[in-house]
Design a protein around this motif. Structure first.
Motif, short mmCIF file in Angstrom:
data_model
loop_
_atom_site.label_atom_id
_atom_site.label_comp_id
_atom_site.label_asym_id
_atom_site.label_seq_id
_atom_site.Cartn_x
_atom_site.Cartn_y
_atom_site.Cartn_z
N SER A 238 14.77 4.64 4.15
CA SER A 238 14.42 5.88 3.45
C SER A 238 12.90 6.08 3.37
O SER A 238 12.41 7.21 3.33
CB SER A 238 15.01 5.87 2.03
N ASP A 239 12.15 4.95 3.36
CA ASP A 239 10.69 5.05 3.33
C ASP A 239 10.15 5.67 4.62
O ASP A 239 9.22 6.47 4.60
CB ASP A 239 10.06 3.66 3.14
N THR A 240 10.77 5.31 5.73
CA THR A 240 10.33 5.87 7.02
C THR A 240 10.67 7.35 7.10
O THR A 240 9.93 8.13 7.70
CB THR A 240 10.97 5.12 8.19
N GLN A 241 11.77 7.73 6.51
CA GLN A 241 12.15 9.15 6.52
C GLN A 241 11.19 9.97 5.67
O GLN A 241 10.79 11.08 6.04
CB GLN A 241 13.59 9.32 5.99
N HIS A 242 10.82 9.42 4.53
CA HIS A 242 9.92 10.13 3.63
C HIS A 242 8.52 10.28 4.25
O HIS A 242 7.90 11.35 4.16
CB HIS A 242 9.82 9.38 2.29
N ALA A 243 8.04 9.21 4.87
CA ALA A 243 6.68 9.23 5.43
C ALA A 243 6.64 9.81 6.84
O ALA A 243 5.57 10.17 7.33
CB ALA A 243 6.10 7.81 5.45
N GLU A 244 7.80 9.88 7.50
CA GLU A 244 7.89 10.32 8.90
C GLU A 244 7.00 9.46 9.79
O GLU A 244 6.35 9.93 10.70
CB GLU A 244 7.50 11.79 9.02
N ARG A 245 7.01 8.16 9.48
CA ARG A 245 6.26 7.17 10.28
C ARG A 245 7.15 5.95 10.47
O ARG A 245 7.86 5.53 9.55
CB ARG A 245 4.99 6.74 9.54
N ILE A 246 7.12 5.36 11.67
CA ILE A 246 7.90 4.15 11.92
C ILE A 246 7.01 2.99 12.38
O ILE A 246 7.50 1.90 12.66
CB ILE A 246 9.00 4.40 12.98
N ASP A 247 5.68 3.20 12.48
CA ASP A 247 4.79 2.12 12.90
C ASP A 247 4.57 1.16 11.74
O ASP A 247 4.33 1.55 10.59
CB ASP A 247 3.44 2.67 13.38
N ALA A 248 4.65 -0.13 12.04
CA ALA A 248 4.60 -1.17 11.01
C ALA A 248 3.29 -1.16 10.24
O ALA A 248 3.27 -1.42 9.03
CB ALA A 248 4.83 -2.53 11.65
N GLU A 249 2.18 -0.87 10.91
CA GLU A 249 0.86 -0.92 10.26
C GLU A 249 0.80 0.01 9.05
O GLU A 249 0.16 -0.30 8.05
CB GLU A 249 -0.22 -0.55 11.28
N TYR A 250 1.47 1.14 9.14
CA TYR A 250 1.43 2.13 8.06
C TYR A 250 1.97 1.54 6.76
O TYR A 250 1.54 1.94 5.66
CB TYR A 250 2.24 3.36 8.46
N TYR A 251 2.89 0.60 6.85
CA TYR A 251 3.58 0.08 5.67
C TYR A 251 3.00 -1.26 5.20
O TYR A 251 3.62 -1.94 4.38
CB TYR A 251 5.07 -0.05 5.96
N GLN A 252 1.85 -1.64 5.71
CA GLN A 252 1.23 -2.88 5.26
C GLN A 252 1.08 -2.87 3.72
O GLN A 252 0.58 -1.91 3.15
CB GLN A 252 -0.15 -3.07 5.89
N PRO A 253 1.52 -3.91 3.04
CA PRO A 253 1.44 -3.96 1.57
C PRO A 253 0.02 -3.76 1.03
O PRO A 253 -0.14 -3.28 -0.10
CB PRO A 253 1.97 -5.37 1.24
N LYS A 254 -1.00 -4.12 1.80
CA LYS A 254 -2.37 -3.98 1.31
C LYS A 254 -2.70 -2.52 1.00
O LYS A 254 -3.47 -2.23 0.08
CB LYS A 254 -3.37 -4.54 2.33
N TYR A 255 -2.12 -1.58 1.75
CA TYR A 255 -2.36 -0.17 1.48
C TYR A 255 -1.66 0.26 0.20
O TYR A 255 -2.18 1.05 -0.59
CB TYR A 255 -1.89 0.68 2.66
N GLU A 256 -0.47 -0.25 0.00
CA GLU A 256 0.29 0.10 -1.20
C GLU A 256 -0.39 -0.42 -2.46
O GLU A 256 -0.31 0.19 -3.53
CB GLU A 256 1.71 -0.46 -1.10
N GLU A 257 -1.09 -1.54 -2.35
CA GLU A 257 -1.80 -2.09 -3.49
C GLU A 257 -2.89 -1.13 -3.96
O GLU A 257 -3.11 -0.95 -5.17
CB GLU A 257 -2.40 -3.45 -3.12
N ILE A 258 -3.58 -0.51 -3.00
CA ILE A 258 -4.64 0.45 -3.35
C ILE A 258 -4.03 1.70 -3.97
O ILE A 258 -4.50 2.20 -5.00
CB ILE A 258 -5.46 0.81 -2.11
N ILE A 259 -2.97 2.21 -3.34
CA ILE A 259 -2.30 3.41 -3.85
C ILE A 259 -1.79 3.18 -5.27
O ILE A 259 -1.94 4.04 -6.15
CB ILE A 259 -1.14 3.82 -2.93
N LYS A 260 -1.21 2.02 -5.50
CA LYS A 260 -0.69 1.70 -6.84
C LYS A 260 -1.82 1.69 -7.87
O LYS A 260 -1.67 2.22 -8.99
CB LYS A 260 0.02 0.35 -6.82
N ALA A 261 -2.97 1.09 -7.51
CA ALA A 261 -4.10 1.02 -8.44
C ALA A 261 -4.59 2.42 -8.81
O ALA A 261 -4.99 2.67 -9.95
CB ALA A 261 -5.23 0.21 -7.82
N ILE A 262 -4.55 3.33 -7.84
CA ILE A 262 -4.97 4.71 -8.11
C ILE A 262 -3.97 5.42 -9.02
O ILE A 262 -4.35 6.12 -9.97
CB ILE A 262 -5.14 5.49 -6.79
#
Length: 373
Positions: A238-262
């Protein structure tokens, strides 16, 4: 159509070149002005060589920097991407070891960028994609030579003397032939002092910028945060459907950590599209590039702290792409001339570089989208 008329004798005695670009009218005009002055060839005032030609042995535990073609900019070095060379290879290559006051010129990529070696960058060695100019004449100051090489009278010679098909190169024997004006030493000393003041101001700007970054990270609770690249992680379909991305790099947890902090910031948050108008600029195509005219600002020309010039377009093309408008909203404007208060933001090449136009900018055309609050 532009036409240059060159005598056959000049083909033999001056350059041994038959390519028409070498005899471009713009080059000929600048060359005529330069030879009217008292000048010297680089080979008559300096020893010129290039860097290491063998395979490089990198060593992160060494303190010897390896200066590449990306390091020299406009009278300063960008050391952010430099790697370190092994002490053994540094000792093995004394010819290419850099000394204080060496003038380093990029000989591939953005040809003609120049900077003078100071104590801060040492110890350092160099690769084969830079030229090393070591002055042997006390009537010339290194900062003056570097500054001249960055003017249109120096830059055109670097570009004109470059050769190659897929990738242009400026070879040592061509650097030796570059002409530099022989100006009074007191004038050169003024240039030297101005370069020193400019470098101090640049360092101060870098310090303040680092402080601003530290303050922002602290406010977001990310002061000690370090990005970690994970080889494996799990995401829902469902995450890939929402983002319309299937490349693994996009879902790296390091990016989510920044988004969460914001998103958990006590002061709230908002998406950029609701805070500003965003407009894509234009790529005119390399066929429109000139060596002089209105600056065409590309990704390689900006950093958070400065904007440089490298490519240009004609005034005619600039006028076509910046029609006169009155009371036209930013988002509906057909003009690509940036204005004071806007942000230039790179979306290709190296995405994410932002440059704020604090003052009213000169005539220019950027290749990235610009943002207005």
């Amino acid at each position: 159509m532009q036409v240059s008329i060159v005598n056959y004798s000049e083909l033999e005695s001056i350059a041994l070149r038959l390519d028409p670009e070498y005899y471009h009218p713009y080059y000929l005009v600048l060359n005529d002005k330069l030879v009217e002055t008292k000048y010297k060839k680089i080979k008559n005032i300096a020893f010129v060589t290039d860097g290491i030609h063998e395979s490089i042995n990198f060593d992160e535990n060494s303190n010897v920097k390896l200066v590449s073609a990306k390091a020299p900019k406009e009278n300063y070095f960008d050391v952010s991407g430099l790697k370190n060379i092994s002490n053994e290879q540094n000792i093995k290559n004394p010819r290419t070891q850099l000394l204080e006051n060496d003038i380093i010129i990029s000989s591939v990529g953005t040809i003609g960028n120049c900077a003078v070696v100071d104590k801060e960058i040492l110890p350092a060695n160099s690769d084969r994609h830079v030229g090393i100019i070591r002055l042997q004449n006390k009537n010339f100051k290194p900062q003056f030579i570097s500054t001249f090489m960055l003017t249109k009278y120096g830059k055109f010679q670097s570009l004109r003397e470059s050769t190659g098909n897929v990738q242009l190169s400026l070879f040592v024997y061509k650097i030796n032939e570059i002409l530099v004006p022989e100006l009074p030493i007191n004038f050169q000393e003024i240039i030297e002092r101005l370069c020193q003041v400019a470098r101090i101001n640049q360092k101060n700007g870098e310090t303040v910028y680092t402080q601003a970054q530290t303050l922002l990270l602290s406010e977001l609770g990310l002061t000690h945060w370090q990005p970690k690249h994970q080889l494996t992680f799990i995401k829902n379909y469902s995450d890939t459907q929402h983002a319309e991305r299937i490349d693994a790099e996009y879902y790296q947890p390091k990016y989510e950590e920044i988004i969460k902090a914001i998103k958990i910031y006590s002061g709230g948050w908002e998406s950029l599209e609701k805070l500003a108008h965003i407009k894509k600029c234009i790529e005119v195509g390399s066929g429109q590039y000139l060596d002089g005219g209105v600056p065409f600002v590309r990704v390689s020309n900006i950093s958070p702290l400065e904007m440089t010039e490298e490519k240009y377009i004609s005034n005619e093309l600039y006028k076509k792409l910046t029609p006169k408008e009155e009371n036209v909203p930013f988002e509906k404007s057909k003009s690509h001339q940036p204005q004071k208060g806007e942000i230039l933001f790179s979306k290709d090449g190296t995405p994410g570089i932002a440059y704020y136009l604090k003052d009213e900018p000169q005539k220019m055309l950027p290749v990235w989208r610009h943002i207005a609050a």
